[in-house]
Design a protein around this motif. Sequence first.
Motif, PDB file in Angstrom:
ATOM      1  N   VAL A 147       0.937  -1.361  -0.142  1.00 14.59           N
ATOM      2  CA  VAL A 147      -0.022  -0.242  -0.421  1.00 14.59           C
ATOM      3  C   VAL A 147       1.368   1.010   0.094  1.00 14.59           C
ATOM      4  O   VAL A 147       0.445   1.969   0.043  1.00 14.59           O
ATOM      5  CB  VAL A 147      -0.989   0.105   1.487  1.00 14.59           C
TER       6      VAL A 147
ATOM      7  N   LEU B  97      -7.532   2.165  -4.352  1.00 14.30           N
ATOM      8  CA  LEU B  97      -7.063   0.788  -3.537  1.00 14.30           C
ATOM      9  C   LEU B  97      -8.463  -0.350  -4.921  1.00 14.30           C
ATOM     10  O   LEU B  97      -7.988  -1.037  -4.991  1.00 14.30           O
ATOM     11  CB  LEU B  97      -7.410   0.953  -2.035  1.00 14.30           C
TER      12      LEU B  97
ATOM     13  N   ILE C 212      -8.969  -2.847   4.366  1.00 21.11           N
ATOM     14  CA  ILE C 212      -8.194  -0.929   4.436  1.00 21.11           C
ATOM     15  C   ILE C 212      -9.660  -0.230   5.154  1.00 21.11           C
ATOM     16  O   ILE C 212     -10.372  -0.579   4.431  1.00 21.11           O
ATOM     17  CB  ILE C 212      -7.429  -1.376   3.456  1.00 21.11           C
TER      18      ILE C 212
END
Length: 801
Positions: free
Chosen positions: A84, A135, A179
Amino acid sequence: MTPRVPRAVSAVMAALQFPPETDLLDATLNWQQVLDFCDRSSLTLLFGAAVDHALPEWVRQRIAVNLAENTERLARSRALQLQVNEWLAAAGIAHIFLKGTTQSPHFVSDPRLRAHYDLDLFCPPPDARRAWNLLIEKGYEPVEKPGAHPTDHLPALVRKTGWEWRGGSHFDPQIPLAIEVHLQFWDERTECLRVPGLEEFWERRSGLALDTADALAYSALHLLRHLWRGSARACHVYEIAWFLERHAGDAELWNRWRQTHAPELRRLEAIAFRLAREWFGCALGPAAEAEVSALPAPVQEWFEAFAFSPLESAFHPNKDELWLHLALLDNPRDKIAVVRRRVFPTQMPGPVDAVCIPREQLTFGRRMLKYARTARFLGGRAVFHTRAFAALCESGVRWRMRSSGLSGSYWLFLGASSFFVLGMFIYVLLYNLFLLDLGFREDFVGQVNGASTAGMVAAILPAAAVARRWGLGKVLMVSFASVCAISAMRVLVSSRVPLLALAFLSGVGFSLYVVSLAPAIARLTSEKARSTGFSISTASSIALGILGSWFGGRLPGWIGGKRPAMLAGCALVALALGPSALLRIAPAPAEDAKLYPRNRFVVRFLMVWAIWNLATGAFNPFFTTFFARLHTPMERIGLIMSGSQLSQVVALMLAPFILRRLGLVSGTAAMLMATALAMAGLAAGPVGWAAAAVFMAYTSCQWMSDPGINTLLMDRVREQERAGAAALMMLVAFAAQLVASFVGGAVIARFGYSTMLACAAGLAAVAAVVFRTLPAGEPEATAVVAQPAAVGAADGAEPMR
């Protein structure tokens, strides 16, 4: 305070104390319950590390397997964090990571011991949505629509791998890591609490994590967010407790913490610190300790009453955290919004099943299973909210009583006192008439009343010593029991000498109650609520007097005469023994206690008190004859008396508000002066209903002053001296009233009511002016010969007017 949780839960919480307590970890413990609780609370690995030596072999092996699984999850979490970071850095999106791997070593000794279920990151608001969309482009999907639930992060993102919970390990490495992209550190709009300075967290960041002091603040805010949503877990509290224990002596950290965090933020952090100490007994550094000690009184009271309610909620549904939240809010509109959100939730919960299953894998049968599980979950939540609402109503009453400063013991005492007062009003109303029925004349009736007064005067000072030595609870029991028994005997005998002797003994028994009333009210109320406590007590006595007079006049006709009616009054007094047996009044601090205070304030107070009782005592015994001299019919005199008592109740309810507005001394002095002016008004010679109105004003102002007078004396003497102070107060009052009634009668006989009332009004005005000069502050030191150690404070009474 002992939490109401299963023994298995108590054993886990004890094992995680600082230092660990392992007494409950024995062979009789239900170890499966222990593991179930630890799994649900994310404490399994922390528990195993803390007391590994005290665990059965099979439990140790099971935790070892979980540790190996979580070690693999930690590796996956770190890999995801690196991935990430690369994605966001390549897109030019500034960010930091929250919680997770950044918690070590400050919040946990080994990152492998912390459960890892998601990856939290923070981006400034302009970049948060960009990061969230990026994402999604990388294959993550939101579990719900944006804005479905107000919080400080955008909807969580997961990879839909097809994994689903089948009742296996809570540390299964295959559980997908979610997340969460945070765009603020605190949801001020939802919580209705402003926390300035949070934007500086970003400016003080250290690499890809928060500064240590700010990380502590964020953990505290994260805990409170879950606490006020009813979802706080023990692991949240334990991590803060670990931090506090390990950094208690880090002066540099705490200095930076104090300098960089605003008072509003430190107050919220202190709540988390207090909760951590209550649950796990961790140490607090001086700065943290000072902040916890400075928490508002309502917050401190919440911890005393509900510190373990969040832990108990899984076993005894409750929403007691609502009272803590409301204690921090000032705006009524904010309070309404919080109550509406917590008590009447209008939003459906997020998805509870098939979260990680792709849409194409959701067959018809799997969809039906999803709906069934969701329905079962919603049904369970409905039951929880229903049970929690009932518990909330009950705890709300307790909280209101505590936050008002009037403890539950105060109301128990008031109940016992009410039985006693009601029974004695009925008894006293009928007793003199009963003596006349026996053939005695007014001269013997006066002798009986004099014997009773003599008993009170003779016993009032020794009663204070008894109250201190025995404690208030025992003294009240003895007073109620003795007055009940002696009063019943007075009804059953008819000879002169026994009647006089029993009257004297009755006065002795009553003196125990008189000398205990004010100290007990002072002991059972907080400082801010003391005047309210005295007002309620006095007002209830007046109201019971009205009721007792009504019943006393009718009871003989209902049950066959005065003797059965008086015995019924004795039975009511006996009922006072029930609540008084349950009454627990904590003893005063066992210092170098003195019985009778002799400081300058008490001397000045008693001088003013004597002047005041000389003024009122000159008129109070003669008010019925005053109206008779005005040719007022007997029925109207009774009506005036009833109206006067009702106005006294209203005045006493207003007294606390006046005292808070004007101050204790100034407000009470104003009431004394108002009494003097009303007495002067009576001296002017009004007639008819004008005289009745002025008389009602006189009695209302007179009784309105009592809460302030009692509160000032009780506040200005030490707890060990309150019984003695009350005894001195009653002794001065009785002596002054005795002199005043004799002189007042003589003046009336020679000069008339107007002259007596004018003189009494002048004395009352002098008392008001001198009272205004009395200081209101801390108790003064007392220098007298030491008395035996006190056991408790006493319950003082007010003089009979």
